[in-house]
Design an enzyme around this catalytic site. Structure first.
Site, PDB file in Angstrom:
ATOM      1  N   GLY A 175       0.884  -1.183  -0.074  1.00 54.77           N
ATOM      2  CA  GLY A 175       0.189   0.066   0.005  1.00 54.77           C
ATOM      3  C   GLY A 175       0.994   1.556   0.012  1.00 54.77           C
ATOM      4  O   GLY A 175       1.777   1.361   0.645  1.00 54.77           O
TER       5      GLY A 175
ATOM      6  N   SER B 100     -18.547  18.232   1.342  1.00 54.26           N
ATOM      7  CA  SER B 100     -17.967  18.574   2.322  1.00 54.26           C
ATOM      8  C   SER B 100     -18.628  19.267   3.727  1.00 54.26           C
ATOM      9  O   SER B 100     -19.786  19.656   3.400  1.00 54.26           O
ATOM     10  CB  SER B 100     -16.858  19.821   2.023  1.00 54.26           C
ATOM     11  OG  SER B 100     -16.123  20.265   3.345  1.00 54.26           O
TER      12      SER B 100
ATOM     13  N   HIS C  64     -20.885   9.346   7.424  1.00 60.73           N
ATOM     14  CA  HIS C  64     -20.613  10.704   7.007  1.00 60.73           C
ATOM     15  C   HIS C  64     -22.098  11.397   6.654  1.00 60.73           C
ATOM     16  O   HIS C  64     -22.611  10.783   5.680  1.00 60.73           O
ATOM     17  CB  HIS C  64     -19.494  11.040   5.934  1.00 60.73           C
ATOM     18  CG  HIS C  64     -19.014  12.413   5.900  1.00 60.73           C
ATOM     19  ND1 HIS C  64     -19.912  13.542   5.598  1.00 60.73           N
ATOM     20  CD2 HIS C  64     -18.028  12.981   6.259  1.00 60.73           C
ATOM     21  CE1 HIS C  64     -19.151  14.804   5.634  1.00 60.73           C
ATOM     22  NE2 HIS C  64     -18.074  14.245   6.279  1.00 60.73           N
TER      23      HIS C  64
ATOM     24  N   ARG D 273     -20.459  14.414  13.292  1.00 67.65           N
ATOM     25  CA  ARG D 273     -20.851  13.535  12.251  1.00 67.65           C
ATOM     26  C   ARG D 273     -21.750  12.302  12.558  1.00 67.65           C
ATOM     27  O   ARG D 273     -22.890  12.148  11.955  1.00 67.65           O
ATOM     28  CB  ARG D 273     -19.729  12.929  11.651  1.00 67.65           C
ATOM     29  CG  ARG D 273     -18.960  13.987  10.667  1.00 67.65           C
ATOM     30  CD  ARG D 273     -17.774  13.327  10.347  1.00 67.65           C
ATOM     31  NE  ARG D 273     -16.811  14.209   9.439  1.00 67.65           N
ATOM     32  CZ  ARG D 273     -15.572  13.986   9.049  1.00 67.65           C
ATOM     33  NH1 ARG D 273     -15.190  12.789   9.214  1.00 67.65           N
ATOM     34  NH2 ARG D 273     -14.986  14.898   8.125  1.00 67.65           N
TER      35      ARG D 273
ATOM     36  N   ALA E  85       0.204   6.703   4.370  1.00 66.79           N
ATOM     37  CA  ALA E  85       0.821   5.883   5.247  1.00 66.79           C
ATOM     38  C   ALA E  85       2.045   5.152   4.751  1.00 66.79           C
ATOM     39  O   ALA E  85       3.195   5.181   4.862  1.00 66.79           O
ATOM     40  CB  ALA E  85      -0.062   5.253   6.356  1.00 66.79           C
TER      41      ALA E  85
ATOM     42  N   ARG F 270     -13.950   9.371  14.437  1.00 62.03           N
ATOM     43  CA  ARG F 270     -12.873  10.193  13.977  1.00 62.03           C
ATOM     44  C   ARG F 270     -13.363  11.358  13.667  1.00 62.03           C
ATOM     45  O   ARG F 270     -14.305  11.859  13.150  1.00 62.03           O
ATOM     46  CB  ARG F 270     -11.860   9.404  12.748  1.00 62.03           C
ATOM     47  CG  ARG F 270     -10.953  10.346  12.201  1.00 62.03           C
ATOM     48  CD  ARG F 270     -10.227   9.676  11.088  1.00 62.03           C
ATOM     49  NE  ARG F 270     -11.180   9.564  10.032  1.00 62.03           N
ATOM     50  CZ  ARG F 270     -11.524  10.788   9.050  1.00 62.03           C
ATOM     51  NH1 ARG F 270     -11.110  12.011   9.514  1.00 62.03           N
ATOM     52  NH2 ARG F 270     -12.148  10.807   8.162  1.00 62.03           N
TER      53      ARG F 270
END
Lengths: 247, 636
Positions: free
Chosen positions: B39, B283, B265, B329, B43, B434
């Site tokens: 990947g 957004s 979301h 959220r 990260a 998160r």
């Protein structure tokens, strides 16, 4: 609605390709172009036929993976979008739609509509970076940058590397792609130490990959989904000239 | 049994002490080690570049043609850091506190504090790379605010922050590719992990162009393979995002932590038809000026302009007078679902609520709205064909991010020695919810500033270790992988991969989605294994194994989603409380708010695979809070 697709099918880079025709019924105008292709592919699978291979991933216009030539236009006729953002309401009921891969010497066909664009990565390897290691960098606000320069650098940096510029150029030139990166970094203080080598090395890598020369037709800027201006090509030419004179 | 390796000592000194006490690898010895990184998103690319700079030999793998295609690129809003440039009383401690609280007290104090601590280095690093962050006229960096915080700590590059940060990490990576310190394998998908004496020593991949199955050996393996939101079929993830690498590692012994905790979301473009392939996020910033409402009358299908003010229910403003449309959220998502379930939903499907800008246009003028949100309005119009300046947007929640993931200790090592997990693929820092602009922060923290310090502690003990693909563990794994592929192709049933994936997605969405209850979860636990049997007896994968075959790629991923989906339901059934993104209907307050049970569920649920067709075994890692006091979130 109903559309008739004429799609380029080609098994691999060595084999000869040809158009095949697929009538597609029950298309809803809310579908994206790729959802229409998904529906066709599902039917092909059930009919024991090989589905049409095409590249796509984020389906929201940012990853740069997708790219089809649709009715002779890179990413279709609507400006400022990628193929994945194209919806069926942009087509007429009963329309014949011609679908082709990007065609350029530096992008060999892998299968059907998928091409190999690793040449872009190799151009980036030649200098599309600032040589900083992880850690030991100064505080972010120790490097003030005029807003105007930062904004213009961002305009250039918004390139998604989809290669529509190359596909649409009659010379298959990658100048807009290279210009976007060179311009982005030459506008910023961080890019100054390697400014000359970057312009020279990226241009050299571009030539080695077999991309054509720029003849300023401006087609690339019209088809660029991020609407990157060819003024950046002007800057690249200046950067290249200056760097060449300095040897 | 689970040792999280959290260092002792005061919170603010743990990381410093830990770095000092971790063993190092001598600079001239680093070149003797091979590290595999799977990947190359934020990260993975940042880790690959940083480890290569240190001198390790890195082999990086991606199923994409280029690292720049990873879905990190789609993150819009920004990246948090505790710089306190706006002089608004931000600090490392405040970023730590907001993240712990925003995560509804289901993450580790030590990990989150470290994340806040390195957040500032990330911004410095990114600026040095030439990332064109937004700036003020004086030339210094601009900040904006995001949900769950009362300070402005978010750095951004227009609406393309993820793109710019990924291109920064990619540029560092291509530099190392050019030096020969990283060998990048494009269009290679990891299909299994190879263990030697119980430690991670390699992977088996499939070349997606030629179909060739190959073994790759190394002294350590790093997975940075993203989240598993696509288990739901419809999500804001990219089409190819999948859990296969993580799930294969799980089946080889890596515990899977908190799989039920997913983030939905609230502001996404609703599903238009059964042919929909993905959902697009709008957004969160839209909720600053848009007002959310539904018709008071059930099933009211009139044009919104015909529905008068007193016939509308601005339910978020009604239920949460102080936060109004800006509730977090998880709350906004759950309330939208509730309204639609009660029959107030709008649009053809009834699965949407209005987000109305009429007041904003009247108050600020259309020009200002165009300036603030023009690109989002255009995107909405392109997808739906409706003009949000004229008619309210229709929005509905969608699966976005997975807080759960493979369990890791403080060093980011999984329960398999030598196997490290970074970014969204691990579970570590976001608890049960998160906060916005924290995913980019975590991915880059893991790759640039944590793994390079912790991996040496493991590798230093392996000096001189030679790992060869001649070891029979590789040939055995290769043959397992080939058998599985041949099985998939030989079924030749009557249903397409997508067809079965959609059915799985619906089961998960209905029962393991925004609101869960015992009977729904039991239903999912009953029906998912049946669907799995259906898959393995009736799926149709055309083509052959030894050439490009996108149907085969999808089939392998869906096979793993089917197993993971069942574990998600089991974990949700087990967690008899509501916290963050996990809402159990049985556990709510009288006002329908999430009710945590800190006494019994203040733990990380880490699941161990016990064999095919056997239930996974639960291990609990107790969460200990020494610095923050656990409170109930209230947004009234």
């Amino acid at each position: 609605m109903k559309v008739i697709l004429k799609v380029w099918r080609q098994n691999n880079a060595e084999s000869q390709g040809a158009f095949e025709t697929y009538p597609v019924d029950n298309v809803s105008e809310d579908m994206s172009f790729f959802e229409m292709m998904d529906m066709l592919n599902d039917q092909l699978v059930l009919d024991e036929k090989t589905p049409i291979a095409f590249d796509h991933d984020c389906r929201e216009g940012i990853c740069g993976t997708c790219g089809l030539f649709i009715n002779g236009r890179a990413h279709g006729k609507i400006r400022g979008i990628t193929t994945c953002q194209l919806h069926m309401r942009s087509f007429e009921d009963g329309e014949t739609i011609i679908v082709e891969p990007w065609r350029a010497k530096a992008f060999p066909v892998i299968r059907d509509l998928i091409v190999e664009r690793t040449s872009f990565d190799r151009i980036m390897e030649a200098g599309g970076y600032v040589s900083v290691k992880t850690g030991g960098t100064p505080d972010a606000n120790a490097i003030p940058i005029a807003k105007r320069n930062a904004d213009e650098a961002m305009d250039a940096a918004s390139c998604i590397g989809c290669a529509a510029c190359v596909a649409t150029c009659k010379n298959s030139s990658a100048m807009l792609f290279v210009a976007a990166k060179v311009s982005h970094l030459s506008l910023l203080p961080q890019g100054q130490p390697e400014r000359n080598e970057r312009a020279l090395n990226m241009i050299e890598a571009m030539d080695e990959e077999g991309f054509g020369n720029c003849t300023n037709t401006g087609a690339c800027e019209i088809e660029c989904p991020k609407e990157i201006s060819i003024s950046h090509i002007g800057r690249l030419n200046r950067e290249f000239l200056k760097a060449s004179l300095k040897g | 049994m689970l040792n999280n390796k959290i260092p002792s000592g005061p919170l603010a000194e743990k990381w410093t002490h830990h770095k000092f006490s971790s063993k190092l690898v001598n600079p001239s010895n680093k070149r003797k080690y091979d590290i595999i990184i799977v990947g190359t998103g934020l990260a993975g690319a940042s880790a690959a570049a940083s480890l290569a700079e240190l001198g390790y030999n890195v082999q990086a793998f991606s199923y994409h043609e280029s690292p720049r295609r990873a879905h990190s690129i789609a993150a819009q809003g920004g990246i948090n850091a505790a710089k306190n440039y706006p002089n608004d009383s931000d600090s490392i401690y405040r970023l730590f506190y907001d993240t712990i609280k925003g995560g509804d007290y289901r993450s580790r104090e030590a990990n989150v504090y470290r994340l806040a601590e390195v957040s500032n280095n990330i911004i410095d690093q990114c600026v040095a790379q030439g990332i064109p962050f937004a700036r003020e006229y004086g030339g210094l960096l601009d900040n904006r605010s995001f949900g769950g915080a009362q300070v402005s700590r978010t750095f951004y590059a227009r609406g393309q922050t993820g793109q710019q940060l990924l291109l920064g990490a990619y540029s560092a990576l291509v530099r190392q590719m050019n030096r020969g310190q990283v060998k990048f394998h494009p269009r290679h998908e990891m299909l299994d992990l190879v263990l030697i004496d119980g430690e991670a020593k390699g992977i088996v991949t499939r070349n997606l162009i030629t179909g060739e199955i190959q073994s790759h050996s190394a002294n350590a393996v790093v997975l940075a393979t993203g989240g598993y939101g696509n288990a739901f079929f419809l999500s804001t993830n990219a089409m190819a995002s999948n859990a296969t690498a993580a799930w294969r590692a799980h089946k080889k012994g890596a515990f899977f932590a908190n799989p039920c905790i997913t983030q939905i979301h609230p502001t996404c473009i609703p599903v238009a038809s059964g042919h929909q392939s993905k959902l697009t996020l709008m957004s969160e910033s839209l909720r600053n000026d848009g007002r959310v409402w539904v018709p008071k009358k059930k099933g009211d299908k009139r044009h919104p302009s015909e529905i008068t003010e007193d016939e509308r229910d601005y339910y978020l403003e009604r239920l949460y007078p102080s936060f109004g449309n800006l509730v977090p959220r998880d709350v906004a998502s759950r309330r939208a679902k509730e309204m639609c379930d009660l029959g107030h939903g709008v649009g053809e499907t009834g699965l949407a609520v209005f987000l109305d800008f009429a007041d904003a246009i009247e108050r600020m003028g259309k020009d200002v709205v165009v300036q603030k949100y023009g690109n989002l309005f255009d995107m909405y119009k392109q997808i739906t064909g409706e003009d949000p300046y004229e008619i309210p947007m229709r929005i509905y929640p969608a699966v976005h991010y997975t807080m759960g993931g493979l369990w890791v200790d403080y060093n980011l090592m999984s329960t398999i020695p030598g196997l490290y997990i970074l970014g969204e693929a691990n579970f570590s820092d976001h608890g049960a919810n998160r906060l916005g602009a924290s995913a980019l922060m975590q991915g880059l923290a893991d790759g640039y500033f944590i793994l390079p310090y912790t991996i040496g502690d493991y590798l230093s003990g392996k000096l001189g270790e030679v790992v060869s693909i001649e070891n029979e563990a590789f040939s055995k794994t290769e043959s397992d992988v080939k058998n599985r592929i041949n099985n998939l192709i030989s079924i030749n049933g009557n249903r397409t991969v997508d067809d079965i994936h959609k059915e799985l997605g619906l089961i998960l969405w209905e029962n393991v989605g925004m609101a869960r209850n015992k009977s729904g979860l039991e239903k999912a636990i009953d029906s998912i294994p049946k669907l799995k049997d259906e898959f393995w007896s009736n799926v149709k994968v055309t083509g052959v194994a030894d050439e490009l075959n996108p149907e085969l790629e999808k089939a392998g991923r869906v096979a793993d989603f089917l197993e993971l989906g069942e574990l998600m339901a089991r974990d949700a059934l087990n967690r008899e409380e509501s916290c963050g993104g996990h809402f159990r209907e049985e556990h709510q307050t009288e006002e329908n708010e999430a009710k945590r049970n800190d006494k019994d569920f203040s733990f990380v649920a880490a699941w161990e695979h016990k064999g095919n067709n056997l239930p996974a075994e639960l291990h609990k890692e107790k969460l200990i809070f020494e610095n923050v006091e656990l409170t109930t979130r209230s947004y009234k």
